[in-house]
Write a protein that holds these residues in place. Structure first.
Motif, PDB file in Angstrom:
ATOM      1  N   ALA A  10      -9.751 -29.313 -72.759  1.00  0.00           N
ATOM      2  CA  ALA A  10      -9.966 -28.240 -71.779  1.00  0.00           C
ATOM      3  C   ALA A  10     -11.461 -28.002 -71.544  1.00  0.00           C
ATOM      4  CB  ALA A  10      -9.283 -26.961 -72.247  1.00  0.00           C
ATOM      5  N   ILE A  11     -12.258 -28.013 -72.587  1.00  0.00           N
ATOM      6  CA  ILE A  11     -13.706 -27.822 -72.441  1.00  0.00           C
ATOM      7  C   ILE A  11     -14.303 -28.969 -71.634  1.00  0.00           C
ATOM      8  CG2 ILE A  11     -15.914 -27.767 -73.678  1.00  0.00           C
ATOM      9  CD1 ILE A  11     -14.366 -26.245 -75.945  1.00  0.00           C
ATOM     10  N   LEU A  12     -13.928 -30.193 -71.957  1.00  0.00           N
ATOM     11  CA  LEU A  12     -14.419 -31.341 -71.198  1.00  0.00           C
ATOM     12  C   LEU A  12     -14.054 -31.217 -69.724  1.00  0.00           C
ATOM     13  CD1 LEU A  12     -13.575 -34.248 -73.667  1.00  0.00           C
ATOM     14  CD2 LEU A  12     -15.839 -33.295 -73.184  1.00  0.00           C
ATOM     15  N   THR A  13     -12.856 -30.764 -69.444  1.00  0.00           N
ATOM     16  CA  THR A  13     -12.401 -30.605 -68.066  1.00  0.00           C
ATOM     17  C   THR A  13     -13.226 -29.560 -67.326  1.00  0.00           C
ATOM     18  OG1 THR A  13     -10.161 -31.279 -68.670  1.00  0.00           O
ATOM     19  CG2 THR A  13     -10.401 -30.044 -66.622  1.00  0.00           C
ATOM     20  N   VAL A  14     -13.485 -28.427 -67.965  1.00  0.00           N
ATOM     21  CA  VAL A  14     -14.294 -27.372 -67.346  1.00  0.00           C
ATOM     22  C   VAL A  14     -15.691 -27.899 -67.028  1.00  0.00           C
ATOM     23  CG1 VAL A  14     -15.478 -25.176 -67.809  1.00  0.00           C
ATOM     24  CG2 VAL A  14     -13.046 -25.413 -68.320  1.00  0.00           C
ATOM     25  N   HIS A  20     -22.374 -29.009 -60.557  1.00  0.00           N
ATOM     26  CA  HIS A  20     -23.790 -29.366 -60.617  1.00  0.00           C
ATOM     27  C   HIS A  20     -24.167 -30.328 -61.733  1.00  0.00           C
ATOM     28  CE1 HIS A  20     -24.362 -26.388 -57.550  1.00  0.00           C
ATOM     29  NE2 HIS A  20     -23.760 -25.496 -58.301  1.00  0.00           N
ATOM     30  N   GLY A  21     -23.216 -30.779 -62.504  1.00  0.00           N
ATOM     31  CA  GLY A  21     -23.542 -31.666 -63.620  1.00  0.00           C
ATOM     32  C   GLY A  21     -23.835 -30.903 -64.894  1.00  0.00           C
ATOM     33  N   PHE A  22     -24.409 -29.710 -64.748  1.00  0.00           N
ATOM     34  CA  PHE A  22     -24.619 -28.846 -65.904  1.00  0.00           C
ATOM     35  C   PHE A  22     -23.356 -28.030 -66.134  1.00  0.00           C
ATOM     36  CE2 PHE A  22     -29.103 -29.347 -64.632  1.00  0.00           C
ATOM     37  CZ  PHE A  22     -29.619 -29.784 -65.845  1.00  0.00           C
ATOM     38  N   ALA A  23     -23.166 -27.599 -67.359  1.00  0.00           N
ATOM     39  CA  ALA A  23     -22.027 -26.746 -67.680  1.00  0.00           C
ATOM     40  C   ALA A  23     -22.193 -25.386 -67.012  1.00  0.00           C
ATOM     41  CB  ALA A  23     -21.940 -26.565 -69.200  1.00  0.00           C
ATOM     42  N   PRO A  24     -21.091 -24.697 -66.746  1.00  0.00           N
ATOM     43  CA  PRO A  24     -21.218 -23.329 -66.253  1.00  0.00           C
ATOM     44  C   PRO A  24     -21.926 -22.474 -67.306  1.00  0.00           C
ATOM     45  CG  PRO A  24     -18.935 -23.815 -66.831  1.00  0.00           C
ATOM     46  CD  PRO A  24     -19.705 -25.088 -66.957  1.00  0.00           C
ATOM     47  N   SER A  25     -22.521 -21.379 -66.887  1.00  0.00           N
ATOM     48  CA  SER A  25     -23.290 -20.556 -67.831  1.00  0.00           C
ATOM     49  C   SER A  25     -22.401 -19.990 -68.939  1.00  0.00           C
ATOM     50  CB  SER A  25     -24.025 -19.435 -67.100  1.00  0.00           C
ATOM     51  OG  SER A  25     -23.102 -18.647 -66.371  1.00  0.00           O
ATOM     52  N   VAL A  26     -21.140 -19.761 -68.636  1.00  0.00           N
ATOM     53  CA  VAL A  26     -20.188 -19.275 -69.645  1.00  0.00           C
ATOM     54  C   VAL A  26     -18.900 -20.088 -69.509  1.00  0.00           C
ATOM     55  CG1 VAL A  26     -18.817 -17.312 -70.425  1.00  0.00           C
ATOM     56  CG2 VAL A  26     -21.130 -16.932 -69.566  1.00  0.00           C
ATOM     57  N   VAL A  27     -18.421 -20.601 -70.621  1.00  0.00           N
ATOM     58  CA  VAL A  27     -17.149 -21.314 -70.628  1.00  0.00           C
ATOM     59  C   VAL A  27     -16.090 -20.365 -71.174  1.00  0.00           C
ATOM     60  CG1 VAL A  27     -15.847 -23.246 -71.585  1.00  0.00           C
ATOM     61  CG2 VAL A  27     -18.242 -23.562 -70.925  1.00  0.00           C
ATOM     62  N   LEU A  49     -19.750 -35.892 -77.589  1.00  0.00           N
ATOM     63  CA  LEU A  49     -19.014 -35.690 -76.337  1.00  0.00           C
ATOM     64  C   LEU A  49     -19.788 -34.848 -75.328  1.00  0.00           C
ATOM     65  CD1 LEU A  49     -15.490 -34.958 -77.836  1.00  0.00           C
ATOM     66  CD2 LEU A  49     -16.341 -37.124 -76.905  1.00  0.00           C
ATOM     67  N   ILE A  50     -20.611 -33.946 -75.838  1.00  0.00           N
ATOM     68  CA  ILE A  50     -21.416 -33.073 -74.987  1.00  0.00           C
ATOM     69  C   ILE A  50     -22.787 -32.885 -75.623  1.00  0.00           C
ATOM     70  CG2 ILE A  50     -19.399 -31.798 -74.116  1.00  0.00           C
ATOM     71  CD1 ILE A  50     -20.180 -29.473 -75.993  1.00  0.00           C
ATOM     72  N   PRO A  67     -22.669 -25.289 -74.291  1.00  0.00           N
ATOM     73  CA  PRO A  67     -22.686 -26.642 -73.724  1.00  0.00           C
ATOM     74  C   PRO A  67     -23.614 -26.748 -72.526  1.00  0.00           C
ATOM     75  CG  PRO A  67     -20.670 -25.518 -73.108  1.00  0.00           C
ATOM     76  CD  PRO A  67     -21.402 -24.609 -74.045  1.00  0.00           C
ATOM     77  N   LYS A  68     -24.219 -27.919 -72.366  1.00  0.00           N
ATOM     78  CA  LYS A  68     -25.102 -28.176 -71.221  1.00  0.00           C
ATOM     79  C   LYS A  68     -24.532 -29.255 -70.307  1.00  0.00           C
ATOM     80  CE  LYS A  68     -28.216 -25.171 -72.052  1.00  0.00           C
ATOM     81  NZ  LYS A  68     -28.197 -23.977 -71.242  1.00  0.00           N
ATOM     82  N   VAL A  69     -24.209 -30.433 -70.854  1.00  0.00           N
ATOM     83  CA  VAL A  69     -23.683 -31.530 -70.036  1.00  0.00           C
ATOM     84  C   VAL A  69     -22.718 -32.389 -70.846  1.00  0.00           C
ATOM     85  CG1 VAL A  69     -25.712 -31.707 -68.521  1.00  0.00           C
ATOM     86  CG2 VAL A  69     -25.602 -33.086 -70.574  1.00  0.00           C
ATOM     87  N   LEU A  70     -21.851 -33.071 -70.110  1.00  0.00           N
ATOM     88  CA  LEU A  70     -20.995 -34.094 -70.709  1.00  0.00           C
ATOM     89  C   LEU A  70     -21.830 -35.335 -70.966  1.00  0.00           C
ATOM     90  CD1 LEU A  70     -17.811 -34.070 -68.455  1.00  0.00           C
ATOM     91  CD2 LEU A  70     -17.845 -33.731 -70.900  1.00  0.00           C
TER      92      LEU A  70
END
Length: 121
Positions: A10-14, A20-27, A49-50, A67-70
């Motif tokens: 689920a985290i990888l999917t989000v 934008h390639g970066f993770a959202p500010s809050v997961v 993984l991240i 998290p920042k990026v995959l």
């Protein structure tokens, strides 16, 4: 805290779905606490993984990472587990064993994909 492969997926999917390639500010994920998400991000970074930024403090109840990026490895695992039917086949195989290491999860997921492509290996 036990590792939860559903949460990992689920985290990888989000992260992948964020535009934008970066993770959202809050997961945030329904059914999961902030501690569980932060801890899983921490161990996902350890597994390659991240990438992210450690946010563990003296007040933290468990290790936590923002998290920042995959990574390439994160995308690889996600691609092999994205299809719900193939993910279920993977889980069924591993749950029949009572559990397995991440490397086994990754290998089984890849083999399930190959089998469903007609490329038995």
């Amino acid at each position: 805290m036990k590792r939860d492969m559903e949460l990992v997926r689920a985290i990888l999917t989000v992260l992948e779905e964020h535009p934008h390639g970066f993770a959202p500010s809050v997961v945030k994920l329904e059914g999961y606490t902030e501690d569980a998400i932060g801890f899983h991000c921490h161990i996902m970074a350890e597994a390659g993984l991240i990438t992210g930024r450690a946010v563990t403090s003296l007040a933290s109840t468990s290790p936590s990472l923002e998290p920042k990026v995959l990574t390439w490895e994160g995308y690889e695992f996600l691609e092999n587990t994205k299809n719900p039917e193939l993910w279920q086949q993977t889980k069924d195989m591993i749950n029949g064993l009572g559990g397995a290491s991440f490397s086994v999860w990754s290998s089984v997921a890849a083999k399930v994909v190959m089998k469903n492509l007609g490329l038995d290996v």
